[in-house]
Motif scaffolding. Structure first.
Motif: not given
Length: 363
Positions: A80-91, A128-137
């Motif tokens: 999960m940590k690897l996945t979340i941080y990779t998602l953050l970079g992509l978004i 993308d802002i919505l996704l950025l907020l959700l991934i930030g969460y």
């Protein structure tokens, strides 16, 4: 909080999978969109982006497949940590692209959901802002969003997803998209698609004495100052707006929509798969009693004259916009069969039909 964690994880995961699959359905279209971005960045930021244009297809495939795999990883709680941080970079990357497009009006459709769902630049940025907020969460809750107890199932799902993605990409590139979301899909009556479905309705935003007013009809009082006109029923706009065909003798748009035409589409002869040309020429000879075969291309006349003499293409040719031709068929060359403007068939050059197939479609 666990309910919120699971909702966010599933929402983001499913959205990334959907977004990736829609674009994977049409990798060539995704590459075209990437090329647009690279050309813009080359002019506005740094010239080296020009060097990325030839490999836009591979970059697009990498990003799209990564989207899908990250979505699958979220659903299976894989690392999960690897996945979340990779998602953050992509978004963050996506958000920059969509903001740049919206703020500077550079790319009017980000292609976030391919041709399936068209978004305006600001709508894309908002998404993308919505996704950025959700991934930030998820980044904030990363310690609570634990990986699955066993990673075996998730690893298997990722491997299976990767294989499926590669197969889908190959089929879409070497044939045609499995689902055609564009206005030139089989069954479309182009004549009907080129006219609006109903009268346009507008809302007029006016100003008077520092106050704003809205009218459904343009006011006759000339003391109002015009500010903005908003189209209330954009769905009434023609689905096909840019179809034009011509040569030095004039406009042949209507002629292509009259009778039976097999259109051989070259969006760029320099990128043509030339080994298929003899087969196309053979087909045109076999069907000459039931269909006219015309070449529609976007290159200049001198370039095409040299090309057609080299490959002995004895067919009448006409000009059209290159972007239009790429939209019509994701193949160079590609084939469209029209009968009085209705698209009866569309083929990649790897799937050139037989004369019997053409005849059967014209029954």
């Amino acid at each position: 909080m666990k309910i919120v964690d699971n909702f966010v994880r599933w929402f983001v995961g499913v959205l990334f999978i959907f977004s990736g699959l829609v674009k994977l359905n049409d990798p060539v279209g995704t590459a075209i969109k990437m090329e647009e971005y690279f050309e813009v960045f080359a002019n506005d930021i740094a010239g080296f982006f020009h060097y990325l244009v030839p490999i836009a297809l591979y970059i697009g495939l990498f990003v799209v497949i990564l989207e899908i795999l990250l979505g699958v990883a979220l659903l299976f709680r894989w690392r999960m940590k690897l996945t979340i941080y990779t998602l953050l970079g992509l978004i963050v990357f996506f958000t920059f692209l969509t903001f740049y497009s919206a703020a500077f009006n550079k790319v009017t459709d980000c292609g976030c959901f391919g041709d399936a769902i068209a978004l305006t630049p600001w709508q894309s940025f908002g998404k993308d802002i919505l996704l950025l907020l959700l991934i930030g969460y998820m980044v904030f809750r990363r310690n609570e969003m634990r990986s699955a107890a066993s990673l075996t199932l998730g690893s298997f799902a990722l491997a299976a997803s990767l294989i499926l993605c590669i197969i889908l990409a190959y089929v879409a590139i070497e044939h045609l998209p499995l689902i055609d979301f564009r206005p030139y899909k089989v069954g479309v009556d182009m004549r009907k698609a080129m006219v609006q479905s109903e009268d346009f309705r507008y809302r007029y935003i006016m100003e008077k004495d520092g106050e704003k007013y809205e009218f459904d009809a343009y006011p006759t009082d000339n003391t109002y100052k015009f500010l903005e006109m908003i189209l209330l029923n954009p769905e009434a706009e023609p689905k096909i707006k840019d179809y034009n065909v011509w040569n030095d003798d004039g406009d042949f748009t209507e002629a292509t929509l009259t009778g039976v035409k097999l259109l051989v589409i070259f969006s760029d002869v320099n990128k043509a798969r030339i080994r298929t040309i003899p087969e196309i020429m053979n087909l045109s000879g076999q069907i000459q009693n039931i269909a006219e075969t015309w070449v529609i291309m976007s290159n200049d006349e001198a370039t095409y004259e040299s090309f057609r003499h080299e490959h002995q293409i004895a067919l009448p040719y006409y000009f059209a916009d290159g972007t239009l031709l790429k939209t019509m068929v994701r193949s160079v060359p590609g084939l469209l069969l029209l009968k009085d403007g209705v698209i009866l068939g569309k083929w990649h050059n790897n799937d050139i039909p037989t004369s019997e197939e053409i005849a059967a479609l014209l029954q």
